[in-house]
Design a protein around this motif. Structure first.
Motif, PDB file in Angstrom:
ATOM      1  N   MET A 231      -8.348   9.619 -15.711  1.00  0.00           N
ATOM      2  CA  MET A 231      -7.193   9.411 -14.839  1.00  0.00           C
ATOM      3  C   MET A 231      -7.637   8.916 -13.473  1.00  0.00           C
ATOM      4  O   MET A 231      -7.072   7.956 -12.926  1.00  0.00           O
ATOM      5  CB  MET A 231      -6.398  10.713 -14.699  1.00  0.00           C
ATOM      6  N   VAL A 232      -8.676   9.542 -12.924  1.00  0.00           N
ATOM      7  CA  VAL A 232      -9.194   9.140 -11.614  1.00  0.00           C
ATOM      8  C   VAL A 232      -9.761   7.724 -11.668  1.00  0.00           C
ATOM      9  O   VAL A 232      -9.500   6.885 -10.794  1.00  0.00           O
ATOM     10  CB  VAL A 232     -10.272  10.132 -11.135  1.00  0.00           C
ATOM     11  N   ILE A 233     -10.528   7.426 -12.734  1.00  0.00           N
ATOM     12  CA  ILE A 233     -11.161   6.114 -12.866  1.00  0.00           C
ATOM     13  C   ILE A 233     -10.115   5.012 -12.966  1.00  0.00           C
ATOM     14  O   ILE A 233     -10.168   4.009 -12.245  1.00  0.00           O
ATOM     15  CB  ILE A 233     -12.088   6.086 -14.097  1.00  0.00           C
ATOM     16  N   GLN A 234      -9.138   5.184 -13.870  1.00  0.00           N
ATOM     17  CA  GLN A 234      -8.152   4.126 -14.090  1.00  0.00           C
ATOM     18  C   GLN A 234      -7.211   3.967 -12.894  1.00  0.00           C
ATOM     19  O   GLN A 234      -6.846   2.844 -12.531  1.00  0.00           O
ATOM     20  CB  GLN A 234      -7.337   4.421 -15.352  1.00  0.00           C
ATOM     21  N   LEU A 235      -6.839   5.067 -12.266  1.00  0.00           N
ATOM     22  CA  LEU A 235      -5.988   4.983 -11.084  1.00  0.00           C
ATOM     23  C   LEU A 235      -6.705   4.236  -9.968  1.00  0.00           C
ATOM     24  O   LEU A 235      -6.113   3.367  -9.295  1.00  0.00           O
ATOM     25  CB  LEU A 235      -5.607   6.397 -10.616  1.00  0.00           C
ATOM     26  N   THR A 236      -7.981   4.544  -9.781  1.00  0.00           N
ATOM     27  CA  THR A 236      -8.761   3.882  -8.731  1.00  0.00           C
ATOM     28  C   THR A 236      -8.916   2.392  -9.021  1.00  0.00           C
ATOM     29  O   THR A 236      -8.784   1.558  -8.115  1.00  0.00           O
ATOM     30  CB  THR A 236     -10.155   4.534  -8.605  1.00  0.00           C
ATOM     31  N   MET A 237      -9.180   2.039 -10.279  1.00  0.00           N
ATOM     32  CA  MET A 237      -9.302   0.623 -10.628  1.00  0.00           C
ATOM     33  C   MET A 237      -7.995  -0.126 -10.372  1.00  0.00           C
ATOM     34  O   MET A 237      -7.993  -1.222  -9.805  1.00  0.00           O
ATOM     35  CB  MET A 237      -9.719   0.480 -12.093  1.00  0.00           C
ATOM     36  N   ASN A 238      -6.874   0.465 -10.786  1.00  0.00           N
ATOM     37  CA  ASN A 238      -5.582  -0.196 -10.596  1.00  0.00           C
ATOM     38  C   ASN A 238      -5.248  -0.355  -9.116  1.00  0.00           C
ATOM     39  O   ASN A 238      -4.632  -1.348  -8.708  1.00  0.00           O
ATOM     40  CB  ASN A 238      -4.476   0.603 -11.289  1.00  0.00           C
TER      41      ASN A 238
END
Length: 248
Positions: A231-238
């Protein structure tokens, strides 16, 4: 991002968005060994399904107020990115059943030089000379840092399916960048893509011949923990890729 984090980013000549991407890259790199160990107790697509369903539910609980304004474009973006996520992480996890975590990380990182080339091929965005040089140096550096030269570099099923995972990872980065330019709400897209990735992974279980494993903390804890990390990784990428190019 805190003032301290912004100061640290500036110290290394990075924007706050680039600094955040460096951070989640380190987080992403730590997942390989965890997944490799969990594969002794659960099937790959089931594990990926639980991981991203957990991530999606956490994201939905955190950002539920933003979900009311979900648009068709954001839904489509989330489904497309979620499909690439399920494919990339699913293939990577299948590969981890037969190759080491260091080998998997090395091959998966092949997406680094793939991104500018695929952008050029599919989006007609020709990378600059420095992008080509940077991609080449990045790949050479990955060979030096993670290359399994001492053990011999032979390609079998696990290696080739991880190459396919790297292609899917490159597609994911390009899709995030493409939809970010359309000014979609990154929180809503994150929720949709995580839930979609989990759903697609579960749908793929019959293809890989998997069944639901017996409850065991040795796959439950890693899947839930990686769900939070995802969740943290994908939110940060987006969030970050609204300001940082796919190649960068």
């Amino acid at each position: 991002m805190t003032h301290t984090s912004e100061a640290a980013a500036a110290k290394f000549g990075l924007s706050k968005h680039e600094f955040a991407l460096v951070g989640v890259t380190a987080l992403w790199g730590s997942t390989f060994l965890i997944i490799h160990t969990a594969m002794d107790f659960a099937g790959p697509m089931f594990f990926v399904g639980v991981r991203f369903l957990t991530a999606g539910l956490v994201a939905a609980a955190v950002f539920w107020r933003w979900l009311r304004g979900l648009t068709l474009l954001e839904l489509g973006a989330g489904l497309a990115i979620g499909a690439s996520l399920a494919l990339g992480y699913g293939l990577q996890t299948i590969g981890l059943q037969s190759i080491s975590s260091s080998m998997s990380g090395f091959i998966t990182a092949f997406y680094v030089p793939l991104v500018p080339l695929m952008q050029w091929a599919f989006l007609r965005k020709r990378p600059g000379k420095m992008s080509f040089i940077g991609a080449g140096l990045a790949f050479a550096g990955l060979v030096v840092l993670g290359g399994p030269g001492a053990a011999g570099f032979s390609f079998g099923f696990g290696e080739w399916i991880t190459v396919a995972a790297a292609v899917a990872c490159a597609v994911e980065v390009i899709l995030i960048s493409a939809f970010a330019s359309k000014h979609v709400e990154f929180r809503r897209v994150t929720v949709v893509q995580l839930l979609a990735a989990g759903g697609f992974a579960f749908l793929a279980m019959p293809i890989t011949g998997e069944s639901v494993p017996a409850a065991d903390w040795r796959w439950i804890v890693p899947a839930v923990a990686l769900g939070g990390m995802s969740m943290v990784i994908q939110l940060t990428m987006n969030w970050a890729q609204r300001h940082v190019s796919a190649t960068r």
